[in-house]
Structure formats: C-alpha cells, structure tokens
Design an enzyme around this catalytic site. Structure first.
Site, PDB file in Angstrom:
ATOM      1  N   ASP A  11       0.868  -1.165   0.000  1.00 24.63           N
ATOM      2  CA  ASP A  11       0.000   0.000   0.000  1.00 24.63           C
ATOM      3  C   ASP A  11       0.921   1.236   0.000  1.00 24.63           C
ATOM      4  O   ASP A  11       2.112   1.129   0.299  1.00 24.63           O
ATOM      5  CB  ASP A  11      -0.858  -0.032   1.264  1.00 24.63           C
ATOM      6  CG  ASP A  11      -1.593   1.267   1.503  1.00 24.63           C
ATOM      7  OD1 ASP A  11      -2.213   1.778   0.564  1.00 24.63           O
ATOM      8  OD2 ASP A  11      -1.548   1.778   2.649  1.00 24.63           O
ATOM      9  N   ASP A  13      -0.290   5.077   0.861  1.00 24.41           N
ATOM     10  CA  ASP A  13      -0.611   6.091   1.870  1.00 24.41           C
ATOM     11  C   ASP A  13      -0.671   5.477   3.261  1.00 24.41           C
ATOM     12  O   ASP A  13      -1.459   4.568   3.516  1.00 24.41           O
ATOM     13  CB  ASP A  13      -1.935   6.776   1.524  1.00 24.41           C
ATOM     14  CG  ASP A  13      -1.816   7.545   0.231  1.00 24.41           C
ATOM     15  OD1 ASP A  13      -0.899   8.377   0.135  1.00 24.41           O
ATOM     16  OD2 ASP A  13      -2.603   7.293  -0.701  1.00 24.41           O
TER      17      ASP A  13
HETATM   18  C1  XBP Z   1      -5.422   6.079   0.497  1.00 25.44           C
HETATM   19  C2  XBP Z   1      -6.495   7.004   0.252  1.00 25.44           C
HETATM   20  C3  XBP Z   1      -6.329   8.000  -0.800  1.00 25.44           C
HETATM   21  C4  XBP Z   1      -5.746   9.320  -0.490  1.00 25.44           C
HETATM   22  C5  XBP Z   1      -6.151  10.313  -1.540  1.00 25.44           C
HETATM   23  O1  XBP Z   1      -5.951   4.829   0.912  1.00 25.44           O
HETATM   24  O2  XBP Z   1      -7.550   6.920   0.822  1.00 25.44           O
HETATM   25  O3  XBP Z   1      -7.619   8.236  -1.230  1.00 25.44           O
HETATM   26  O4  XBP Z   1      -6.173   9.785   0.781  1.00 25.44           O
HETATM   27  O5  XBP Z   1      -5.720   9.960  -2.782  1.00 25.44           O
HETATM   28  P1  XBP Z   1      -5.012   3.539   0.861  1.00 25.44           P
HETATM   29  P2  XBP Z   1      -6.458  10.523  -4.097  1.00 25.44           P
HETATM   30  O6  XBP Z   1      -3.779   3.846   1.659  1.00 25.44           O
HETATM   31  O7  XBP Z   1      -5.822   2.467   1.549  1.00 25.44           O
HETATM   32  O8  XBP Z   1      -4.728   3.218  -0.565  1.00 25.44           O
HETATM   33  O9  XBP Z   1      -6.918  11.898  -3.787  1.00 25.44           O
HETATM   34  O10 XBP Z   1      -5.394  10.507  -5.157  1.00 25.44           O
HETATM   35  O11 XBP Z   1      -7.608   9.608  -4.408  1.00 25.44           O
HETATM   36 MG    MG Z   2      -3.044   3.086   3.477  1.00 25.81          MG
END
Ligand code: XBP
Ligand code: MG
Length: 256
Positions: A11, A13
């Site tokens: 993953d 973020d």
């Molecule tokens: C990550 C997210 C993303 C970011 C925003 O979730 O929720 O939506 O916050 O990104 P994960 P975008 O770590 O579970 O993948 O604005 O580019 O959608």
């Molecule tokens: Mg995440």
C-alpha cells in the site's frame, strides 16, 4: 508442499509514507481555497473522512454526510473532478519539495527484497501521479521500475476495502495470493488485501493505531531499522527487531 514467497505488495498512503495528515489533507485544503468553496478539513475531521478511500469519493461523502448536499451545483461531478485535479497538483508539488519522507525501514526493505529477487508491486487507492511523485522524490525516478505493477486509483471500479486492486495486481503478476505478502496500515487496507487472500503485515500510524487488525500476520509500529527497533503490537516476530526478508520468509512459511 509449502509455497514459496515470491512477491511483496505495498500500500502507499500510511504504509510507504505518512502522507495523509500532512500531505493529502493539506492538498485538499489548498484546492478548496483555490476554488473558494469554504471547505476546510482539520486533523480530526480528516481522520473521520479517511473511512472513505479515494479523494473524489471522500469529497462526495463529505458533501453528503456533513453538508447534506446543500448548495451543491448541478454539475457536481464536474466540480469534484476539477477539485481533485487541483488537489493532485498541490499534492505532487508538496512531495517535490521533499516534505514527506518514506517511513522507517521502507527503503532498506525494498532494496533487500530486490537483491533477493523478490518481486515488488504497489496496490493503492491513490492517483498514479501521486505514487510516481512519492517514489521519484524519495528513491529516485528509476525506482518506479522496481515494481512489476503499480496498481493505483481508478484502474479498478471498486476501491479499498474491495479486494479489486489486489486482485488486479495479482493477475498482472500472474501470482497466487499464497505466494505473496501485503503491507498495509489501515482497516480498509487489510480488508482489501485479505479479501484477495494475501497474508498481511500492518504498520500502524496515528490515524490507524486503534483499527481492527485481528487477522494480520503481524502488527508493528514501523518496519524498524537495525538501530531503531520496531515495537510489535500483535503477532510474534521471534528474535527480530526490524523487518527483513528472513523474517518475512519465516512468517510466510509459518502461515502457509
Ligand atoms: C489512500 C487514500 C487515498 C488518499 C487520496 O488509501 O484513501 O484516497 O487519501 O488519494 P489507501 P487521491 O492507503 O488504503 O490506498 O486523492 O489521489 O484519491
Ligand atoms: Mg493506506
């Protein structure tokens, strides 16, 4: 016959880097200001909004759950799409300034995995440009090629907690879930990875520390470094103090 560990799926973020509070949130607010719509997401509110993955989906959820869609224009989808493009611009600019480093142990583990011929992939909800900007500004441009597949954003119709993004990555790599381990930081993340059948290791952050990680192989505060040991919150890392390929193979073998 035991299955061999062949790939690690990450993953982005919260897992590769702590991007949410001081990255995505700041970029959303900058876009809201640019468009003069009077929205502002503080740290606590953003924590609640993280329950919805995907930036466009998150903004729509905010408008309906918090603003009851009052004053929403007829062409709301168009506005969301423009806001999101602006947010991505602000976010990638922020990353280019070097504001967000990788989490402890990430660079070390990726390099070790490469040298041990473990295959690598990304499975994330965020926009592909954001992944490229993070990798480019931390590990260098060529690091994008370290990953067999960068599965990101709208490439699948259903975002996490659906398993689609992991299913997509597995299919691209022609691997079975038993041949992989996933790295996640959130409840939605582990629902997605385990929904695809992949055993998962969690590194928590301030937003996700209290999430339910019952089914995780291991829950840690970070991956750790040789001089900066992790704290195990759940699971048995034996005598290891940082995550390396030897520990991953051991956990994988024990699980399968
Ligand atoms: C990550 C997210 C993303 C970011 C925003 O979730 O929720 O939506 O916050 O990104 P994960 P975008 O770590 O579970 O993948 O604005 O580019 O959608
Ligand atoms: Mg995440």
């Amino acid at each position: 016959m035991s299955t061999e560990l062949k790939a690690l799926l990450f993953d982005v973020d919260g897992t590769l880097a702590d991007t949410e509070r001081d990255g995505h949130r700041i970029a959303f607010n900058a876009a809201f200001e640019e468009f003069g719509i009077g929205w502002h997401w503080d740290v606590d509110l953003y924590g609640k909004l993280l329950a919805v993955t995907g930036g466009k989906e998150r903004m729509k959820h905010y408008a309906s759950a918090y603003l009851h869609n009052v004053n929403v224009p007829d062409d709301f989808d168009q506005l969301i799409s423009e806001l999101h493009a602006a947010k991505t611009r602000h976010y990638t600019t922020l990353l280019a300034s070097g504001a967000i480093p990788l989490r402890p142990g990430i660079a070390r583990l990726l390099k070790e995995a490469r040298s041990e011929k473990l295959r690598l992939a990304i499975a994330t909800t965020t926009t592909p440009d954001n992944v490229a900007a993070l990798l480019d500004n931390t590990l260098g441009r060529s690091s994008l090629e370290w990953f067999d597949v960068i599965a990101a954003g709208d490439i699948v119709p259903a975002k996490k907690p659906a398993s689609d993004i992991y299913d997509y990555a597995l299919n691209e790599m022609q691997l079975a879930p038993e041949e992989c381990l996933a790295f996640e930081d959130s409840h939605n993340g582990i629902l997605s990875s385990m929904g695809a059948g992949i055993a998962t290791i969690i590194t928590v952050n301030d937003y996700t520390r209290d999430h339910d990680f019952n089914r995780a192989l291991l829950v840690l505060d970070t991956l750790g470094e040789p001089d900066r040991p992790f704290t195990a919150l759940r699971g048995t890392p034996d005598n290891h103090t940082y995550v390396n390929c030897a520990l991953l193979r051991q956990l994988h073998k024990r699980h399968w």
